[in-house]
Enzyme design. Structure first.
Site, PDB file in Angstrom:
ATOM      1  N   SER A   9       0.842  -1.193   0.000  1.00 54.49           N
ATOM      2  CA  SER A   9       0.000   0.000   0.000  1.00 54.49           C
ATOM      3  C   SER A   9       0.873   1.237   0.000  1.00 54.49           C
ATOM      4  CB  SER A   9      -0.903   0.008   1.229  1.00 54.49           C
ATOM      5  OG  SER A   9      -1.529   1.272   1.355  1.00 54.49           O
ATOM      6  N   HIS A  10       0.305   2.350  -0.486  1.00 52.79           N
ATOM      7  CA  HIS A  10       1.004   3.630  -0.405  1.00 52.79           C
ATOM      8  C   HIS A  10       1.206   4.053   1.042  1.00 52.79           C
ATOM      9  CE1 HIS A  10       0.141   3.940  -4.640  1.00 52.79           C
ATOM     10  NE2 HIS A  10       0.751   5.100  -4.707  1.00 52.79           N
ATOM     11  N   SER A  11       0.356   3.549   1.922  1.00 54.62           N
ATOM     12  CA  SER A  11       0.372   3.970   3.314  1.00 54.62           C
ATOM     13  C   SER A  11       0.790   2.818   4.218  1.00 54.62           C
ATOM     14  CB  SER A  11      -1.040   4.449   3.697  1.00 54.62           C
ATOM     15  OG  SER A  11      -1.259   4.292   5.068  1.00 54.62           O
ATOM     16  N   SER A  70       0.402   2.918  -8.743  1.00 49.92           N
ATOM     17  CA  SER A  70       1.844   2.734  -8.705  1.00 49.92           C
ATOM     18  C   SER A  70       2.246   1.643  -7.718  1.00 49.92           C
ATOM     19  CB  SER A  70       2.573   4.048  -8.382  1.00 49.92           C
ATOM     20  OG  SER A  70       2.217   4.519  -7.108  1.00 49.92           O
TER      21      SER A  70
END
Lengths: 243, 214
Positions: A9-11, A70
């Site tokens: 995940s981005h986070s 991404s």
């Protein structure tokens, strides 16, 4: 050992949260978060993903789930860097639902292919790979019009095994027992419906929202039908071990 | 005129890229702020700064190794979509040239082509989508055309850079069909794609340091 999962995940918080949620239903599965950048912050890191893959694959392979654009590309890049390992698959699946479905499948000892398909069918559990009965698209058409005559019924022999059971535990068919049931049923050769939904799908069982006192109409066909219905009865009557 | 480019060129290219990205950091941020999330300049600068640090610590054995060093670093440090996209470009370019010590014009074209194909494979974009590909595909075509006329590697790269610059300009009037800018629809018109702009900067840097060598 079982198939492991990597949550990209981005986070960092989101990845850790998905792992936390999925782990509740899959205590024995290695779930590894790969969220955020190396130095913190929003983004995805190839190194984190590759490290997580190393941890998650304990020999039976790993399935990777990713959140946005991404993150998917970073996961693909990691697989490319590793030379496309045979036992590592990237699931095209919703992150949360897919991770839960995949974790449950992994917990039941499913192979990496099945775990990946469980993730990918998380939003459409009607087509769970475990059922195996969905006709391949183009299959019947390829047979031509003439062959339709005389195909009366290639139905599996044997009538459905049925039962009506009442939930007695206070929390009913909540996440944990739904996961346990779907996991065990998923390992059986059976077509089973519980109140009209696929009993091998944890997501569908949870959508029933079946609380205490709810009646479950169970109907199963296939070689393991009797075993499957017996299992559901035993679990329901035991209040899923919660009473 | 030199008929080949060596490891020193590859390293100089990476260093020049880091310099030009640092110089254009704010410009790229502004382009991205208009139609994206505003982090492209920051992300690219962080990635290429990390490449400089790596290069201070190790000397790549050949151009392919230099490209792979860049790939790994960009994928790990950039964070946004540019990380895996440029990372894959450099990775595929590195694979395309193998462990050759020197690259002739054909090898340069092969590297650029592999890089472009990697970006396409990862981002699924086509020409006209207002992405990096609008710079890369004309660059690859121009490089191949130049090589076909017998141009040396520096001239091949110069042709690629010029085509990439025109390609980046060509994204101005487009509506984006990939990436975050696609959410903006017509509002993206009139803005240059930041990825196409940075692609042109990188290719120009490669051409410039090749001419110095030639």
């Amino acid at each position: 050992m079982s198939v492991g999962l990597v949550i990209v995940s981005h986070s960092a918080q989101l990845a850790a949260g998905v792992v936390e949620l999925a782990a509740q239903m899959a205590p024995d599965v290695v779930l590894v978060p790969a969220g955020g950048m190396d130095g913190g912050g929003i983004g995805t890191s190839l190194e984190k993903v590759m490290t997580a893959l190393g941890l998650a694959d304990t020999g039976d392979g790993a399935v990777v789930l990713a959140d946005l654009g991404s993150a998917v590309m970073t996961a693909e890049s990691a697989l490319e860097f590793l030379g496309g390992p045979e036992l590592v698959l990237l699931a095209d699946a919703p992150l949360v639902e897919g991770a839960v479905a995949a974790a449950v499948a992994a917990q039941s000892g499913a192979s990496v292919d099945v775990v990946c398909k469980a993730a990918e069918s998380a939003l459409n559990p009607g087509g769970t790979p475990a059922s195996g009965l969905a006709p391949a698209p183009g299959g019947p058409a390829a047979e031509g019009a003439g062959s339709a005559v005389g195909h009366g019924g290639p139905e599996p022999a044997g009538a459905a095994v049925e039962a009506v059971l009442t939930l007695i535990n206070p929390m009913g068919l909540h996440a944990r027992p739904a996961a346990a049931l779907a996991g065990e049923l998923g390992a059986m050769d059976v077509e089973i419906e519980i109140n009209g939904v696929d009993g091998q799908s944890v997501m569908m069982l949870m959508t029933l929202g079946a609380g205490q006192g709810t009646e479950l109409a169970v109907s199963a066909t296939g070689p393991d039908a009797q075993r499957a219905v017996d299992l559901v009865r035993r679990e329901v009557e035991a209040g899923f071990g919660e009473i | 005129m030199s008929q080949t480019l060596d490891t020193a060129w590859a390293v100089r290219w990476l260093r020049a890229s880091a310099a030009v990205i640092a110089e254009n950091r704010v410009a790229l941020i502004e382009l991205d702020r208009a139609i994206g999330d505003g982090d492209h300049g920051e992300n690219m600068d962080r990635g290429f700064s990390a490449i400089l640090e790596k290069l201070d610590g190790e000397q790549p054995a050949n151009p392919g190794a230099a490209f792979k060093l860049a790939a790994m670093t960009l994928m790990s440090k950039v964070g946004g979509a540019a990380g895996p996209l440029y990372g894959t470009a450099f990775l595929r370019a590195g694979t395309a040239v193998g462990d050759a010590a020197e690259l002739d014009s054909a090898a340069v074209v092969a590297a650029l082509t592999a890089a472009r194909d990697g970006v396409v494979a990862r981002g699924k974009a086509e020409v006209g989508d207002k992405t990096m590909i609008d710079a890369w595909t004309p660059a690859v075509d121009a490089a191949a055309a130049a090589a076909a006329t017998g141009a040396d590697p520096a001239a091949v790269l110069a042709a690629a850079a010029s085509a990439a610059e025109s390609g980046a300009e060509s994204t101005d009037p487009l509506i984006a069909r990939k990436g975050r800018a696609s959410y903006l629809a017509e509002r993206a018109i009139g803005h240059r794609d930041p990825g196409a702009a940075s692609s042109a900067l990188l290719l120009r840097a490669g051409a410039d340091v090749a001419e110095v060598a030639a």
